[in-house]
Scaffold this motif. Structure first.
Motif, short mmCIF file in Angstrom:
data_model
loop_
_atom_site.label_atom_id
_atom_site.label_comp_id
_atom_site.label_asym_id
_atom_site.label_seq_id
_atom_site.Cartn_x
_atom_site.Cartn_y
_atom_site.Cartn_z
N GLY B 275 -42.64 91.74 -30.86
CA GLY B 275 -43.14 91.38 -29.53
C GLY B 275 -43.65 92.59 -28.78
O GLY B 275 -44.68 92.53 -28.11
N GLY B 342 -44.43 88.87 -33.78
CA GLY B 342 -43.60 88.37 -32.69
C GLY B 342 -43.26 86.91 -32.74
O GLY B 342 -42.35 86.47 -32.05
N SER B 343 -43.98 86.12 -33.55
CA SER B 343 -43.62 84.71 -33.59
C SER B 343 -43.79 84.12 -34.98
O SER B 343 -44.67 84.53 -35.73
CB SER B 343 -44.42 83.91 -32.56
N ARG B 399 -48.54 77.28 -19.09
CA ARG B 399 -47.53 78.17 -18.55
C ARG B 399 -48.12 79.03 -17.44
O ARG B 399 -47.52 79.23 -16.42
CB ARG B 399 -46.98 79.10 -19.64
N GLU B 402 -48.41 77.12 -14.32
CA GLU B 402 -47.10 76.89 -13.73
C GLU B 402 -46.62 78.11 -12.96
O GLU B 402 -46.04 78.00 -11.90
CB GLU B 402 -46.16 76.62 -14.89
N ALA B 403 -46.87 79.28 -13.53
CA ALA B 403 -46.40 80.52 -12.91
C ALA B 403 -47.32 80.89 -11.76
O ALA B 403 -47.10 80.67 -10.63
CB ALA B 403 -46.44 81.66 -13.93
#
Lengths: 247, 403
Positions: B275, B342-343, B399, B402-403
């Motif tokens: 990450g 990272g994912s 996201r 939303e933020a």
């Protein structure tokens, strides 16, 4: 009285360039020190030496008057020196709680991560900083700048730090969040923590810091009490490297 | 945040999407092959065929999550397989009880050591993993050839051959049901104990019925899998095959790596390094040691896959594992692992391997030539990564809003 932190005659070279050439600072418990200077003056390098990101080539660091070795970030954290980096240094793919405990996870018997205990403690410290913080389980990369700052601060204060270094803490923040950081600095100060704030913003520095250390080309220009100088005096120190006449 | 049905059941939406994709592929292939694809016999073969690539894909996820790559896995598999074959057939006394075990252990140790050495070159000398393992691809394929000057070594020890599956290498119906029951019991225990622990810390748990539905769904998958494996009988007999040993190895590897990735510091650090490497360093994560461990684990798994392939072929051959690195990386990527690091999840990689193997198996049943099969798998790889990118952008977008 012994100083909480003392850095003496710190030298650091990158390639052939001397980033620090006899830099110094000191800090008492319950004191907020502003560390000022141009870009490239060496202030970020100096705090990176203190937090173990770059070990110094030469020089002494004392904690409570005792000489200490800080070779890596782990050493610094063990000594109670926490840092909020300018980049925040968050792993964007992990959630807030995982970031707070990164490198210091709570584990159960047998070494398994104790996720419930970390969620509990992490959410408590986040709530203390910002009661509206509820995005506990999303990767921090999708949070707003202010929320990310809250996560970085939460990580620094979760572990009973004695010294907190903040590198440009308000550079990326809006007015409300800047005020939040200011309140926090004052609260931590009354709890007896020593804080070092690296900043460009003279207004912030004058409202928060009791004392200032100004650097230029890796060397200290001088150390002054905020109440003894004006912003123009400090600008003179930063730009021309000239001590004010009055101080 | 709106969580939806999957969210409230605590099921990873990406994994669910992969399962859905797999189901669609299976149904289409079933229709195209006039009902051959979804028969116990074919599914049993499909599971065994998936094992070799699946075992390596589990490790590849961790490598890619740290923003690295391992191109040498096919060569390590070939090299370790050849080491095992030569030791087993030509060096140690054949026919002793310890021979297969000792030679397997040596082969796995060789794989782990190769991986650790490559990891150290990357972590301590800062040579890019791509370069180190590209060199490894050449070096260890070459060494495998040099060991016997290109000869194929056979036959393997009969006990060792069980590792490859085949008609002897399955555990039968009773043991398969026991494995399934253990799986369901472990799953139930883990979910309920995690729930109890969260309640002890004062968290409001998800409603009990959603927990029950989740456990029931997963139990149905596990037991359904066992039932299919148990409905395949050896040709012209009524001896039930049950789960084959390579599939059992794959299941064991996948569970072990999920456990490492989710519940240990090691896994947390692997994801943190991927990450934000600098953040991991500043947090005191011992990055170099973690990288070496990840590559050592990858080497170990490549050797294990090489052992399975060698046992399956009943010979140490030079071609073992050739081009496997490409299938392994493709499986991880189809399974949702991002090459940016990272994912990615181990379970996803296993599903990715299964999707690729299903396509290949189905196209073989359809009689497509291997050149055309490669073309189609290549196209699927691109579509999978494109779909993944769309998914990420959409998830990122909501996201952000939303933020």
């Amino acid at each position: 009285m012994t100083m909480l932190v003392e850095m003496r005659d710190i030298h650091k070279q990158f390639g052939g360039v001397a980033a620090l050439d006899g830099a110094e600072l000191w800090l008492e418990a319950g004191e907020v020190l502003g560390l000022l200077g141009h870009n490239g003056a060496g202030k970020s390098t100096l705090v990176k030496v203190l937090c173990g990101a770059y070990p110094a080539d030469r020089g002494e660091i004392l904690l409570d008057g005792q000489r200490v070795e800080i070779r890596n970030p782990r050493d610094a954290r063990k000594l109670g020196i926490e840092t909020i980096h300018q980049t925040l240094a968050l792993a964007d793919n992990l959630d807030a709680v995982a970031n707070i405990f990164l490198g210091r996870e709570i584990v159960k018997w047998g070494g398994a991560l104790d996720q419930a205990a970390m969620d509990h403690a992490g959410q408590k410290v986040l709530a203390r900083l910002n009661p509206n913080f509820t995005n506990h389980h999303v990767p921090v990369g999708s949070l707003s700048g202010g929320q990310r700052q809250v996560v970085a601060i939460a990580r620094a204060i979760q572990f009973q730090a004695r010294v907190l270094v903040m590198d440009e803490p308000t550079a990326a923040l809006g007015p409300a969040e800047t005020a939040m950081v200011g309140d926090l600095v004052r609260r931590l100060q009354t709890e007896g923590m020593g804080l070092i704030i690296v900043s460009h913003d003279l207004h912030d520095v004058f409202s928060l810091c009791g004392r200032l250390t100004v650097m230029r080309t890796g060397r200290p220009v001088g150390h002054v009490r905020t109440q003894d100088v004006t912003q123009d005096d400090v600008l003179g120190m930063i730009i021309a490297g000239r001590m004010p006449v009055a101080a | 945040m709106k969580r939806g049905i999957l969210g409230s059941l605590g099921i990873d939406a990406r994994l669910a999407a992969l399962l859905g994709t797999l189901a669609v592929i299976w149904l289409v292939l079933h229709v195209l092959t006039d009902g051959i694809f979804l028969t116990p016999r074919n599914l049993w073969n499909l599971a065994s065929q998936t094992a070799v690539v699946g075992i390596m894909a589990c490790g590849m996820v961790l490598v890619i999550v740290t923003r690295r790559i391992d191109l040498s896995v096919g060569s390590i598999a070939g090299c370790a397989g050849m080491v095992i074959a030569v030791l087993q057939v030509e060096v140690f006394a054949p026919g002793t009880w310890w021979n297969p075990w000792v030679t397997l252990a040596i082969g796995l140790a060789v794989g782990a050591a190769i991986g650790a050495a490559q990891g150290a070159l990357n972590a301590y000398l800062a040579i890019p993993a791509f370069v180190v393992t590209l060199a490894g691809l050449l070096i260890f394929r070459g060494i495998a050839w040099l060991i016997t000057s290109g000869r194929t070594v056979a036959p393997m020890d009969p006990t060792f051959q069980l590792l490859g599956g085949g008609f002897q290498g399955s555990i039968g119906d009773t043991a398969s049901w026991v494995v399934g029951a253990l799986g369901v019991a472990a799953l139930t225990f883990l979910r309920l104990s995690a729930r109890a622990r969260r309640q002890r810390f004062g968290f409001t748990p998800r409603p009990l019925w959603t927990e029950a539905v989740t456990i029931l769904l997963m139990a149905a998958l596990i037991l359904g899998f066992v039932a299919v494996m148990n409905s395949y009988t050896r040709p012209r007999t009524d001896i039930v095959q049950g789960i084959s040993i390579p599939v059992l190895v794959l299941i064991g590897v996948a569970c072990a790596l999920e456990w490492l990735a989710r519940t240990r510091r090691f896994g947390r650090y692997v994801y943190a390094i991927g990450g934000n490497p600098e953040a991991a360093r500043l947090a005191g994560v011992p990055s170099a040691r973690i990288i070496v461990a990840v590559f050592a684990l990858m080497g170990f798994l490549a050797a294990l896959a090489g052992a399975v392939a060698t046992a399956r072929l009943n010979a140490g051959a030079n071609s073992t594992g050739e081009l496997a690195e490409l299938s392994v990386i493709a499986a991880a990527v189809i399974g949702g692992t991002s090459l940016a690091g990272g994912s990615g999840t181990v379970a996803g990689a296993v599903l990715g391997a299964l999707i690729m193997q299903s396509l290949d198996n189905g196209m073989v049943l359809l009689g497509l030539p291997s050149a055309l099969r490669n073309v189609i798998i290549g196209v699927v790889l691109i579509v999978a990564v494109w779909a993944d990118a769309l998914w990420r952008r959409r998830a990122g977008g909501t996201r952000g809003a939303e933020a």
